[in-house]
Design a protein around this motif. Structure first.
Motif, mmCIF file in Angstrom:
data_model
loop_
_atom_site.group_PDB
_atom_site.id
_atom_site.type_symbol
_atom_site.label_atom_id
_atom_site.label_comp_id
_atom_site.label_asym_id
_atom_site.label_seq_id
_atom_site.Cartn_x
_atom_site.Cartn_y
_atom_site.Cartn_z
ATOM 1 N N ILE A 11 0.834 -1.204 0.000
ATOM 2 C CA ILE A 11 0.000 0.000 0.000
ATOM 3 C C ILE A 11 0.866 1.249 0.000
ATOM 4 N N ALA A 12 1.924 1.267 0.821
ATOM 5 C CA ALA A 12 2.807 2.436 0.877
ATOM 6 C C ALA A 12 3.427 2.715 -0.489
ATOM 7 N N HIS A 13 3.868 1.650 -1.175
ATOM 8 C CA HIS A 13 4.401 1.830 -2.534
ATOM 9 C C HIS A 13 3.348 2.462 -3.443
ATOM 10 N N ASN A 14 2.136 1.930 -3.406
ATOM 11 C CA ASN A 14 1.095 2.445 -4.292
ATOM 12 C C ASN A 14 0.677 3.866 -3.930
ATOM 13 N N MET A 15 0.761 4.226 -2.653
ATOM 14 C CA MET A 15 0.488 5.613 -2.257
ATOM 15 C C MET A 15 1.580 6.541 -2.783
ATOM 16 N N ALA A 16 2.840 6.077 -2.759
ATOM 17 C CA ALA A 16 3.938 6.885 -3.297
ATOM 18 C C ALA A 16 3.781 7.078 -4.805
ATOM 19 N N ILE A 17 3.362 6.017 -5.497
ATOM 20 C CA ILE A 17 3.108 6.135 -6.938
ATOM 21 C C ILE A 17 1.980 7.133 -7.192
ATOM 22 N N GLN A 18 0.888 7.019 -6.426
ATOM 23 C CA GLN A 18 -0.251 7.919 -6.618
ATOM 24 C C GLN A 18 0.148 9.370 -6.348
ATOM 25 N N GLY B 173 2.935 10.632 -6.917
ATOM 26 C CA GLY B 173 3.717 11.115 -8.047
ATOM 27 C C GLY B 173 2.875 11.438 -9.266
ATOM 28 N N ILE B 174 1.603 11.025 -9.219
ATOM 29 C CA ILE B 174 0.681 11.257 -10.342
ATOM 30 C C ILE B 174 -0.330 12.345 -10.014
ATOM 31 N N GLU B 175 -0.801 12.354 -8.764
ATOM 32 C CA GLU B 175 -1.856 13.268 -8.322
ATOM 33 C C GLU B 175 -1.355 14.084 -7.134
ATOM 34 N N LEU B 176 -1.536 15.378 -7.175
ATOM 35 C CA LEU B 176 -1.092 16.235 -6.073
ATOM 36 C C LEU B 176 -1.930 15.978 -4.826
ATOM 37 N N LEU B 177 -1.266 15.944 -3.680
ATOM 38 C CA LEU B 177 -1.971 15.921 -2.405
ATOM 39 C C LEU B 177 -2.496 17.322 -2.108
ATOM 40 N N PRO B 178 -3.504 17.438 -1.237
ATOM 41 C CA PRO B 178 -4.056 18.763 -0.934
ATOM 42 C C PRO B 178 -2.987 19.762 -0.505
ATOM 43 N N PHE B 179 -3.126 20.974 -0.995
ATOM 44 C CA PHE B 179 -2.247 22.089 -0.666
ATOM 45 C C PHE B 179 -0.793 21.787 -1.013
ATOM 46 N N ASP B 180 -0.631 20.923 -2.026
ATOM 47 C CA ASP B 180 0.694 20.589 -2.563
ATOM 48 C C ASP B 180 1.647 20.038 -1.500
ATOM 49 N N GLU C 290 9.774 5.629 -11.898
ATOM 50 C CA GLU C 290 10.367 6.964 -11.903
ATOM 51 C C GLU C 290 9.405 7.997 -11.315
ATOM 52 N N LYS C 291 8.105 7.667 -11.294
ATOM 53 C CA LYS C 291 7.087 8.596 -10.815
ATOM 54 C C LYS C 291 6.903 8.564 -9.302
ATOM 55 N N LEU C 292 7.610 7.704 -8.586
ATOM 56 C CA LEU C 292 7.439 7.620 -7.143
ATOM 57 C C LEU C 292 7.515 9.011 -6.518
ATOM 58 N N GLY C 293 6.455 9.363 -5.804
ATOM 59 C CA GLY C 293 6.321 10.729 -5.319
ATOM 60 C C GLY C 293 6.880 10.951 -3.934
ATOM 61 N N CYS C 294 8.160 10.670 -3.756
ATOM 62 C CA CYS C 294 8.849 10.950 -2.498
ATOM 63 C C CYS C 294 10.328 11.113 -2.818
ATOM 64 N N SER C 295 11.091 11.593 -1.860
ATOM 65 C CA SER C 295 12.497 11.883 -2.136
ATOM 66 C C SER C 295 13.462 10.861 -1.550
ATOM 67 N N LYS C 296 12.957 9.967 -0.678
ATOM 68 C CA LYS C 296 13.842 8.957 -0.092
ATOM 69 C C LYS C 296 13.025 7.712 0.241
ATOM 70 N N GLY D 63 15.256 5.333 -13.018
ATOM 71 C CA GLY D 63 15.478 6.749 -13.289
ATOM 72 C C GLY D 63 14.901 7.653 -12.220
ATOM 73 N N TRP D 64 14.296 7.055 -11.184
ATOM 74 C CA TRP D 64 13.800 7.840 -10.047
ATOM 75 C C TRP D 64 14.957 8.614 -9.430
ATOM 76 N N LYS D 65 14.726 9.867 -9.062
ATOM 77 C CA LYS D 65 15.803 10.773 -8.668
ATOM 78 C C LYS D 65 16.063 10.816 -7.165
ATOM 79 N N GLY D 66 15.327 10.051 -6.386
ATOM 80 C CA GLY D 66 15.499 10.111 -4.940
ATOM 81 C C GLY D 66 16.641 9.258 -4.430
#
Length: 331
Positions: free
Chosen positions: A177-184, A186-193, A256-262, A288-291
């Motif tokens: 689930i945590a992986h899929n939340m990180a992917i999401q 990276g695709i969809e902004l969380l509230p208030f960025d 590459e879209k994983l929405g976290c830095s580490k 190619g993920w930059k984290g």
């Protein structure tokens, strides 16, 4: 047709054993389910090292949480927030269970972080992708506190949370689930960025139609992992290669879209999912993920050993590494 009485035995239509998770799961012809569950324990408001309480995130759908607040020594200092997803093959376990309460209260107090442990709806009563929708809604709810405009805001988050230091994490199915939340994210902004700073992936429950590493070749009808997936997500598009379970499967977003830095990935040498964790780590590294990516392996332990043997030396080392990861990422 013969009538039935309350004492008539139920007819079992399905039963399955999940290794290292407990006894048989039984699904009966009337739709009811018997499944293992560790004891529930109440939250603790008067512990000298932390406080915890149960909160409702949403009534429709029903999503709740146990939130942990470490002892406040400096009221003016804001604390990082870890949104945690429990494991249990998507079928059992709970944010309110003894195992998770014991683990997360230690993590909250030792790492000095607020932990929001999510109680999502379970399969097979609520088949996937229900849990992913619940957990994304919970993550959005936590993030929405950064603007302090929620009708059902949680005071501990408003008063003590640092929304520039949001982490997500989980073990086994919770790591999935945590992986899929990180992917999401990276695709969809969380509230208030709001951004996710780091992700903790412990013994991730991932699969595919093809074996990885030392995994044996097993026919799908005899493969426990496939049976579990078919139970929790009947008729999943692409089956066991669905992107929720196979991050390299058909139609899966690029890692590459994983929405976290580490990210830190934990594996255990005796775990049947060990090679999947390594596969995930290597796949992220090549994507190619930059984290920043880390791997931690405990060679002589099995799946989620830190929950089953919380007082063992290995469990203490894992907890120390979690604390270090959180502190290193923040600093």
């Amino acid at each position: 047709m013969a009538s039935t009485t309350p004492n008539t035995p139920k007819t079992v239509t399905k039963e399955i054993v999940v290794p290292n998770m407990g006894p048989l799961i039984r699904i009966f012809s009337d739709g009811s389910v018997e499944k293992p569950q560790s004891p529930f324990v109440p939250p603790t408001l008067n512990d000298p090292n932390h406080s915890s309480k149960d909160i409702v995130i949403s009534h429709n759908p029903t999503i709740s949480s146990r939130i942990y607040l470490p002892k406040i020594t400096n009221p003016s200092s804001k604390l990082p927030i870890l949104v945690y997803f429990h494991g249990g093959a998507f079928i059992f376990e709970s944010a309110f269970s003894q195992q998770y309460h014991g683990h997360l209260k230690k993590l909250a107090s030792q790492a000095n972080v607020i932990v929001v442990s999510i109680e999502y709806r379970l399969a097979p009563e609520y088949p996937l992708p229900t849990c992913y929708h619940d957990c994304w809604a919970a993550l959005k709810w936590v993030s929405s506190h950064s603007n302090n405009t929620l009708d059902n805001a949680e005071p501990w988050l408003i008063e003590h949370g640092d929304f520039s230091k949001i982490f997500i994490g989980g073990d086994s199915a919770g790591a999935n689930i945590a992986h899929n939340m990180a992917i999401q994210a990276g695709i969809e902004l969380l509230p208030f960025d709001v951004k996710i700073l780091g992700a903790i992936i412990i013994h991730p429950y991932l699969q595919s139609s093809y074996p990885i590493g030392s995994e044996p070749i097993v026919e799908p009808e005899n493969n426990v992992a496939h049976k579990v997936w078919n139970m929790v997500y009947p008729n999943a598009p692409f089956g066991i290669d669905n992107p929720f379970i196979n991050p390299l499967g058909e139609g899966a977003p690029s890692l590459e879209k994983l929405g976290c830095s580490k990210i830190i990935v934990f594996v255990a040498g005796k775990d049947m999912l060990r090679d999947r964790g390594i596969w995930y780590f290597e796949s992220v590294k090549k994507s190619g993920w930059k984290g920043k990516l880390e791997l931690f392996e405990e060679k002589n332990e099995d799946h989620v050993y830190h929950l089953f043997k919380p007082e063992s030396e290995s469990a203490k080392i894992l907890l120390e590494r979690l604390v270090s990861f959180l502190h290193e990422t923040i600093n």
